[in-house]
Design a protein around this motif. Structure first.
Motif, PDB file in Angstrom:
ATOM      1  N   LEU A   1       0.833  -1.202   0.000  1.00 54.22           N
ATOM      2  CA  LEU A   1       0.000   0.000   0.000  1.00 54.22           C
ATOM      3  C   LEU A   1       0.868   1.253   0.000  1.00 54.22           C
ATOM      4  CD1 LEU A   1      -2.731   1.447   0.188  1.00 54.22           C
ATOM      5  CD2 LEU A   1      -2.636   1.115   2.659  1.00 54.22           C
ATOM      6  N   SER A   2       1.925   1.265   0.788  1.00 55.03           N
ATOM      7  CA  SER A   2       2.843   2.409   0.810  1.00 55.03           C
ATOM      8  C   SER A   2       3.484   2.616  -0.547  1.00 55.03           C
ATOM      9  CB  SER A   2       3.930   2.203   1.869  1.00 55.03           C
ATOM     10  OG  SER A   2       3.366   2.188   3.151  1.00 55.03           O
TER      11      SER A   2
ATOM     12  N   LYS B   1       0.999   4.205  -2.919  1.00 55.75           N
ATOM     13  CA  LYS B   1       0.885   5.641  -2.649  1.00 55.75           C
ATOM     14  C   LYS B   1       2.060   6.400  -3.239  1.00 55.75           C
ATOM     15  CE  LYS B   1      -1.930   5.244   1.498  1.00 55.75           C
ATOM     16  NZ  LYS B   1      -1.982   5.421   2.961  1.00 55.75           N
TER      17      LYS B   1
ATOM     18  N   ASN C   1       1.653   6.594  -6.992  1.00 54.08           N
ATOM     19  CA  ASN C   1       0.604   7.534  -7.377  1.00 54.08           C
ATOM     20  C   ASN C   1       1.093   8.972  -7.393  1.00 54.08           C
ATOM     21  OD1 ASN C   1      -1.433   5.686  -7.858  1.00 54.08           O
ATOM     22  ND2 ASN C   1      -2.256   5.803  -5.794  1.00 54.08           N
ATOM     23  N   SER C   2       2.166   9.252  -6.678  1.00 51.88           N
ATOM     24  CA  SER C   2       2.673  10.616  -6.620  1.00 51.88           C
ATOM     25  C   SER C   2       3.610  10.949  -7.778  1.00 51.88           C
ATOM     26  CB  SER C   2       3.395  10.857  -5.294  1.00 51.88           C
ATOM     27  OG  SER C   2       4.599  10.121  -5.246  1.00 51.88           O
TER      28      SER C   2
ATOM     29  N   GLN D   1      -6.818   1.454  -5.988  1.00 51.63           N
ATOM     30  CA  GLN D   1      -6.181   2.664  -5.476  1.00 51.63           C
ATOM     31  C   GLN D   1      -5.049   3.167  -6.368  1.00 51.63           C
ATOM     32  OE1 GLN D   1      -5.350   2.632  -1.264  1.00 51.63           O
ATOM     33  NE2 GLN D   1      -6.878   1.036  -0.964  1.00 51.63           N
TER      34      GLN D   1
END
Length: 110
Positions: A27-28, A31, A34-35, A83
């Motif tokens: 998950l990290s 994220k 995604n940036s 996500q």
């Protein structure tokens, strides 16, 4: 891809981590991915070509991470893939999920 983002490892196989920690690690990584921004330079530009090479290398890690997670908890993998905002990386994640499901089917056939 910015220099500080090179080498992001999506490996969810570190020794000593339980399954919950592996999911949190993945998950990290999602994220962080995604940036990242796609370069706005022309496709022939060296920076864009480097981005594509890094994306391909990262894709291999995304596949491995989602494949492993799918064999443990396919619902968590499917929830996590939603996500991912980058369509290219989402495609790699879906390939990982399909590979993991294939592993589960083969395991059940034995």
């Amino acid at each position: 891809m910015p220099r500080q983002c090179r080498g992001i490892s999506l490996s969810v196989h570190p020794r000593g981590l339980d399954e919950c920690s592996k999911v949190q690690l993945l998950l990290s990584c999602v994220k962080a991915l995604n940036s990242l921004n796609r370069p706005t330079t022309p496709r022939a530009d060296a920076r864009y070509q480097e981005y594509i090479r890094n994306l391909d290398n990262t894709g291999d890690q995304v596949i491995a991470g989602f494949r492993d997670l799918t064999t443990k908890d396919e619902n968590a993998a499917i929830s996590l893939v939603d996500q991912i905002r980058t369509s290219d990386l989402r495609t790699f994640a879906l390939i990982g999920i399909l590979s993991g499901l294939n592993d589960l089917i083969a395991k059940n056939e034995d």
